[in-house]
Scaffold this motif. Structure first.
Motif, short mmCIF file in Angstrom:
data_model
loop_
_atom_site.label_atom_id
_atom_site.label_comp_id
_atom_site.label_asym_id
_atom_site.label_seq_id
_atom_site.Cartn_x
_atom_site.Cartn_y
_atom_site.Cartn_z
N GLY A 1 65.87 14.73 84.45
CA GLY A 1 65.69 15.10 83.05
C GLY A 1 64.33 14.71 82.50
O GLY A 1 63.69 15.48 81.79
N ILE A 2 63.87 13.52 82.84
CA ILE A 2 62.56 13.06 82.37
C ILE A 2 61.44 13.87 83.01
O ILE A 2 60.50 14.30 82.34
CB ILE A 2 62.39 11.55 82.61
N VAL A 3 61.54 14.10 84.33
CA VAL A 3 60.54 14.93 85.00
C VAL A 3 60.58 16.35 84.45
O VAL A 3 59.54 16.98 84.24
CB VAL A 3 60.76 14.92 86.54
N GLY A 4 61.78 16.85 84.17
CA GLY A 4 61.92 18.18 83.58
C GLY A 4 61.27 18.26 82.21
O GLY A 4 60.63 19.27 81.87
N ALA A 5 61.39 17.21 81.42
CA ALA A 5 60.74 17.20 80.11
C ALA A 5 59.23 17.21 80.26
O ALA A 5 58.53 17.89 79.50
CB ALA A 5 61.18 15.97 79.32
N LEU A 6 58.72 16.50 81.24
CA LEU A 6 57.28 16.51 81.49
C LEU A 6 56.80 17.89 81.94
O LEU A 6 55.76 18.38 81.48
CB LEU A 6 56.91 15.46 82.54
N VAL A 7 57.57 18.52 82.83
CA VAL A 7 57.21 19.85 83.31
C VAL A 7 57.25 20.86 82.16
O VAL A 7 56.33 21.66 81.99
CB VAL A 7 58.15 20.29 84.46
N ALA A 8 58.30 20.80 81.36
CA ALA A 8 58.42 21.71 80.22
C ALA A 8 57.32 21.45 79.19
O ALA A 8 56.81 22.39 78.58
CB ALA A 8 59.79 21.59 79.58
N GLY A 9 56.97 20.18 79.01
CA GLY A 9 55.88 19.85 78.09
C GLY A 9 54.54 20.36 78.56
O GLY A 9 53.62 20.55 77.76
N TRP A 10 54.42 20.62 79.83
CA TRP A 10 53.18 21.18 80.38
C TRP A 10 53.21 22.71 80.37
O TRP A 10 52.21 23.35 80.06
CB TRP A 10 53.01 20.65 81.80
N ILE A 11 54.38 23.30 80.68
CA ILE A 11 54.48 24.76 80.80
C ILE A 11 54.61 25.45 79.45
O ILE A 11 53.95 26.47 79.20
CB ILE A 11 55.67 25.13 81.71
N PHE A 12 55.46 24.95 78.56
CA PHE A 12 55.76 25.66 77.32
C PHE A 12 54.54 25.88 76.42
O PHE A 12 54.40 26.96 75.87
CB PHE A 12 56.86 24.95 76.54
N PRO A 13 53.66 24.91 76.25
CA PRO A 13 52.48 25.18 75.41
C PRO A 13 51.58 26.28 75.99
O PRO A 13 50.99 27.06 75.25
CB PRO A 13 51.73 23.85 75.37
N MET A 14 51.52 26.37 77.32
CA MET A 14 50.72 27.44 77.93
C MET A 14 51.33 28.81 77.67
O MET A 14 50.61 29.81 77.59
CB MET A 14 50.58 27.21 79.44
N LEU A 15 52.66 28.86 77.52
CA LEU A 15 53.34 30.11 77.23
C LEU A 15 53.46 30.39 75.74
O LEU A 15 53.92 31.45 75.34
CB LEU A 15 54.75 30.10 77.86
N GLY A 16 53.08 29.42 74.92
CA GLY A 16 53.16 29.56 73.48
C GLY A 16 54.56 29.36 72.93
O GLY A 16 54.89 29.85 71.86
N LEU A 17 55.42 28.64 73.66
CA LEU A 17 56.79 28.40 73.24
C LEU A 17 56.93 27.02 72.63
O LEU A 17 56.26 26.07 73.03
CB LEU A 17 57.74 28.52 74.43
N GLY A 18 57.84 26.90 71.69
CA GLY A 18 58.15 25.62 71.08
C GLY A 18 59.53 25.67 70.46
O GLY A 18 59.98 26.73 70.02
N PHE A 19 60.22 24.55 70.44
CA PHE A 19 61.58 24.50 69.91
C PHE A 19 61.69 23.67 68.65
O PHE A 19 62.78 23.46 68.16
CB PHE A 19 62.53 23.93 70.96
N GLY A 20 60.59 23.18 68.13
CA GLY A 20 60.64 22.34 66.95
C GLY A 20 60.88 20.90 67.34
O GLY A 20 60.64 20.48 68.46
N GLY A 21 61.38 20.13 66.39
CA GLY A 21 61.60 18.71 66.64
C GLY A 21 63.06 18.37 66.60
O GLY A 21 63.93 19.21 66.37
N GLY A 22 63.37 17.14 66.84
CA GLY A 22 64.74 16.67 66.80
C GLY A 22 65.30 16.43 68.19
O GLY A 22 64.72 16.83 69.20
#
Length: 84
Positions: A38-59
């Protein structure tokens, strides 16, 4: 980092790893493994999503969704590597 932040990271990582293990059938790694995935997945998503222009907000729910999607990607990569 405060103890509360570390506990929150571990909880979100554990939930995200567990959910990813359910989505990608047959890839449960136990409690510690799920937290790591889960932690590694969060790091991977934190790297990939901004390059794709995706975001889910906060919380917390957005963090769990973010980490879960990243953990699913990590588990698919693990599956591909194991098959090779």
């Amino acid at each position: 980092m405060a103890a509360q932040g570390l506990i929150l990271i571990l909880i979100i990582g554990g939930v995200a790893g567990w959910l990813a293990g359910l989505i990608v059938k047959g890839y449960g790694f136990g409690l510690l493994g799920n937290i790591v995935v889960g932690i590694v997945g969060a790091l991977v998503a934190g790297w990939i999503f901004p390059m794709l222009g995706l975001g889910f907000g906060g919380g917390i729910l957005a963090s769990i969704l973010h980490a879960t999607i990243g953990a699913v990607v990590v588990l698919f990569l693990v599956r591909l590597i194991k098959r090779a």
